[in-house]
Scaffold this motif. Structure first.
Motif, PDB file in Angstrom:
ATOM      1  N   ASN A 134       0.845  -1.174   0.000  1.00 57.85           N
ATOM      2  CA  ASN A 134       0.000   0.000   0.000  1.00 57.85           C
ATOM      3  C   ASN A 134       0.887   1.233   0.000  1.00 57.85           C
ATOM      4  O   ASN A 134       1.458   1.607   1.006  1.00 57.85           O
ATOM      5  CB  ASN A 134      -0.919   0.017   1.240  1.00 57.85           C
ATOM      6  N   LEU A 135       0.985   1.838  -1.143  1.00 64.51           N
ATOM      7  CA  LEU A 135       1.804   3.037  -1.252  1.00 64.51           C
ATOM      8  C   LEU A 135       0.908   4.263  -1.321  1.00 64.51           C
ATOM      9  O   LEU A 135      -0.125   4.260  -1.994  1.00 64.51           O
ATOM     10  CB  LEU A 135       2.681   2.970  -2.520  1.00 64.51           C
ATOM     11  N   ASP A 136       1.304   5.289  -0.621  1.00 61.57           N
ATOM     12  CA  ASP A 136       0.561   6.551  -0.687  1.00 61.57           C
ATOM     13  C   ASP A 136       0.911   7.284  -1.973  1.00 61.57           C
ATOM     14  O   ASP A 136       2.012   7.154  -2.526  1.00 61.57           O
ATOM     15  CB  ASP A 136       0.910   7.434   0.513  1.00 61.57           C
ATOM     16  N   GLU A 137      -0.041   8.064  -2.438  1.00 59.69           N
ATOM     17  CA  GLU A 137       0.168   8.847  -3.630  1.00 59.69           C
ATOM     18  C   GLU A 137       1.214   9.932  -3.367  1.00 59.69           C
ATOM     19  O   GLU A 137       1.229  10.566  -2.313  1.00 59.69           O
ATOM     20  CB  GLU A 137      -1.157   9.522  -4.039  1.00 59.69           C
ATOM     21  N   VAL A 138       2.110  10.129  -4.310  1.00 58.75           N
ATOM     22  CA  VAL A 138       3.143  11.160  -4.201  1.00 58.75           C
ATOM     23  C   VAL A 138       2.886  12.180  -5.316  1.00 58.75           C
ATOM     24  O   VAL A 138       2.763  11.817  -6.475  1.00 58.75           O
ATOM     25  CB  VAL A 138       4.554  10.560  -4.351  1.00 58.75           C
ATOM     26  N   ILE A 139       2.816  13.444  -4.945  1.00 57.17           N
ATOM     27  CA  ILE A 139       2.596  14.513  -5.932  1.00 57.17           C
ATOM     28  C   ILE A 139       3.879  15.327  -6.037  1.00 57.17           C
ATOM     29  O   ILE A 139       4.382  15.860  -5.053  1.00 57.17           O
ATOM     30  CB  ILE A 139       1.421  15.419  -5.528  1.00 57.17           C
TER      31      ILE A 139
END
Length: 110
Positions: A103-108
């Motif tokens: 589960n990877l968090d979104e990176v902006i």
């Protein structure tokens, strides 16, 4: 007379130690049935652990007969536990470890 007692004691100890201990073998694989090298297999609540070889196999030698909880884990894999009763003819133990959920968090990037 003392030599006879010593001889009997030695024979008795040899018999007892060979009857009361056993070897436990097994292997650790992934969900595609591939061996997992360098996985750790431990006996819960003890300092006794071992690593698997390149074929995913492990061995515990000279275990006292009885009940144990084995724990297997490897980098990037879910941990697994098995209750095992060690006897003089315990079959091979097989652990199948699945991949950890990623589960990877979104990176902006701006």
């Amino acid at each position: 007379m003392n030599k006879i007692k010593s001889a009997i004691s030695c024979v008795f100890l040899f018999f007892v130690t060979n009857v009361c201990v056993a070897q436990l073998t097994g292997r650790v694989i992934d969900t595609q049935q591939r061996p997992l090298a360098n996985a750790t297999v431990a006996i819960e609540n003890t300092q006794n652990s071992t690593k698997t070889d390149e074929n995913g196999q492990f061995v515990f030698k000279n275990l006292t007969l009885g009940n144990y909880v084995l724990v297997a884990f490897a980098l990037g894999k879910e941990m697994a536990k098995k209750n095992v009763t060690v006897t003089n003819s315990t079959p091979e133990i097989v652990f199948e470890l699945s991949d950890l959920a990623k589960n990877l968090d979104e990176v902006i990037v701006q």
